[in-house]
Design a protein around this motif. Structure first.
Motif, short mmCIF file in Angstrom:
data_model
loop_
_atom_site.label_atom_id
_atom_site.label_comp_id
_atom_site.label_asym_id
_atom_site.label_seq_id
_atom_site.Cartn_x
_atom_site.Cartn_y
_atom_site.Cartn_z
N VAL A 29 -41.54 25.00 7.20
CA VAL A 29 -41.11 24.95 5.75
C VAL A 29 -40.90 26.30 5.10
N MET A 30 -41.93 27.28 5.57
CA MET A 30 -41.71 28.75 4.93
C MET A 30 -40.48 29.38 5.48
N GLN A 31 -40.05 29.06 6.62
CA GLN A 31 -38.81 29.74 7.09
C GLN A 31 -37.49 29.46 6.50
N LYS A 32 -37.75 28.22 5.87
CA LYS A 32 -36.37 27.50 5.01
C LYS A 32 -36.70 28.00 3.56
N ALA A 33 -37.53 28.50 3.11
CA ALA A 33 -37.75 28.69 1.58
C ALA A 33 -36.80 29.73 0.93
N PRO A 34 -36.29 29.56 -0.10
CA PRO A 34 -35.38 30.30 -0.69
C PRO A 34 -35.94 31.70 -1.26
N ALA A 35 -37.23 31.52 -1.22
CA ALA A 35 -37.64 33.09 -1.59
C ALA A 35 -37.86 34.11 -0.43
N LEU A 36 -37.53 33.46 0.75
CA LEU A 36 -37.52 34.32 1.78
C LEU A 36 -36.07 35.02 2.08
N GLN A 37 -35.18 34.50 1.54
CA GLN A 37 -33.91 34.94 1.74
C GLN A 37 -33.65 36.50 1.60
N ILE A 38 -33.89 37.13 0.43
CA ILE A 38 -33.60 38.57 0.03
C ILE A 38 -34.42 39.42 0.99
N PHE A 39 -35.82 38.80 1.30
CA PHE A 39 -36.46 39.59 2.40
C PHE A 39 -35.87 39.77 3.81
N LYS A 40 -35.39 38.77 4.11
CA LYS A 40 -34.55 38.66 5.47
C LYS A 40 -33.34 39.62 5.31
N LYS A 41 -32.45 39.57 4.36
CA LYS A 41 -31.28 40.30 4.22
C LYS A 41 -31.76 41.91 4.11
N LYS A 42 -32.77 42.13 3.39
CA LYS A 42 -33.24 43.48 3.37
C LYS A 42 -34.05 43.93 4.66
N ASP A 43 -34.34 43.22 5.65
CA ASP A 43 -35.04 43.41 6.68
C ASP A 43 -36.61 43.80 6.37
N LEU A 44 -37.34 43.13 5.27
CA LEU A 44 -38.54 43.23 5.05
C LEU A 44 -39.43 42.14 5.52
N GLU A 45 -40.36 42.84 6.32
CA GLU A 45 -41.21 41.60 6.86
C GLU A 45 -42.22 40.98 5.94
N VAL A 46 -42.54 39.71 6.15
CA VAL A 46 -43.35 38.87 5.22
C VAL A 46 -44.22 38.28 6.26
N LEU A 47 -45.59 38.31 5.75
CA LEU A 47 -46.71 37.61 6.23
C LEU A 47 -46.50 36.24 5.85
N MET A 48 -46.48 35.30 7.01
CA MET A 48 -46.75 33.83 6.60
C MET A 48 -48.03 33.21 6.68
N LEU A 49 -48.37 32.82 5.77
CA LEU A 49 -49.89 32.07 5.96
C LEU A 49 -49.90 30.82 5.81
N SER A 50 -50.10 30.06 6.92
CA SER A 50 -50.04 28.41 6.92
C SER A 50 -51.42 27.83 6.78
N ASP A 51 -52.65 28.63 6.78
CA ASP A 51 -53.93 28.17 6.69
C ASP A 51 -54.27 28.22 5.27
N HIS A 52 -54.69 27.31 4.70
CA HIS A 52 -55.07 26.88 3.26
C HIS A 52 -56.05 27.92 2.70
#
Length: 140
Positions: A29-52
């Motif tokens: 779900v997080m990989q498809k999030a629109p919020a992630l798009q610019i970070f991928k484009k700018k090659d900025l790593e994002v921590l993905m937290l799946s534990d509540h």
């Protein structure tokens, strides 16, 4: 894959001032999030937290090694940009002002007097985004 905060800091771009993260129910779900798009484009790593429990822990921690934790899912995320990028975006905003004003007026009419008047939806603003690179629109 899982990494430590130290490893994240080692891989950060030199100009990067924050540790970016997002939370969600699954990696897919997080990989498809629109919020992630610019970070991928700018090659900025994002921590993905799946534990509540991850996000509340980061919010309590606030920063690590002097770098603040910043959720990319918030509307006010600021990214570094050059003067040229700022000027270009300003021109784009001006160019689309008539359209964004029309959308805001049309959506406000729909939510206040139209079919959605009982939905409890309020339109605050409609604007051109710097963060979307593939998706045409996102509702925040």
């Amino acid at each position: 894959k899982e990494i430590s905060l130290d490893k994240y800091l080692d891989r950060m771009q030199e100009s990067q001032e924050s540790i970016y993260y997002m939370s969600g129910e699954s990696m897919e779900v997080m990989q498809k999030a629109p919020a992630l798009q610019i970070f991928k484009k700018k090659d900025l790593e994002v921590l993905m937290l799946s534990d509540h429990l991850d996000e509340p822990c980061l919010q309590k921690l606030a920063d690590y090694e002097g770098k603040k934790f910043v959720s990319i899912q918030k509307a006010d995320v600021k990214l570094d940009e050059s003067e040229e990028e700022k000027k270009r975006f300003s021109k784009i905003k001006d160019m689309y002002k008539v359209l964004t004003d029309w959308w805001k007026d049309s959506l406000t009419e729909l939510t206040e007097k139209g079919a959605m008047k009982d939905a409890g939806v309020k339109i605050e603003k409609v604007e051109v985004s710097k963060r979307l690179t593939e998706s045409p629109v996102v509702v925040v």
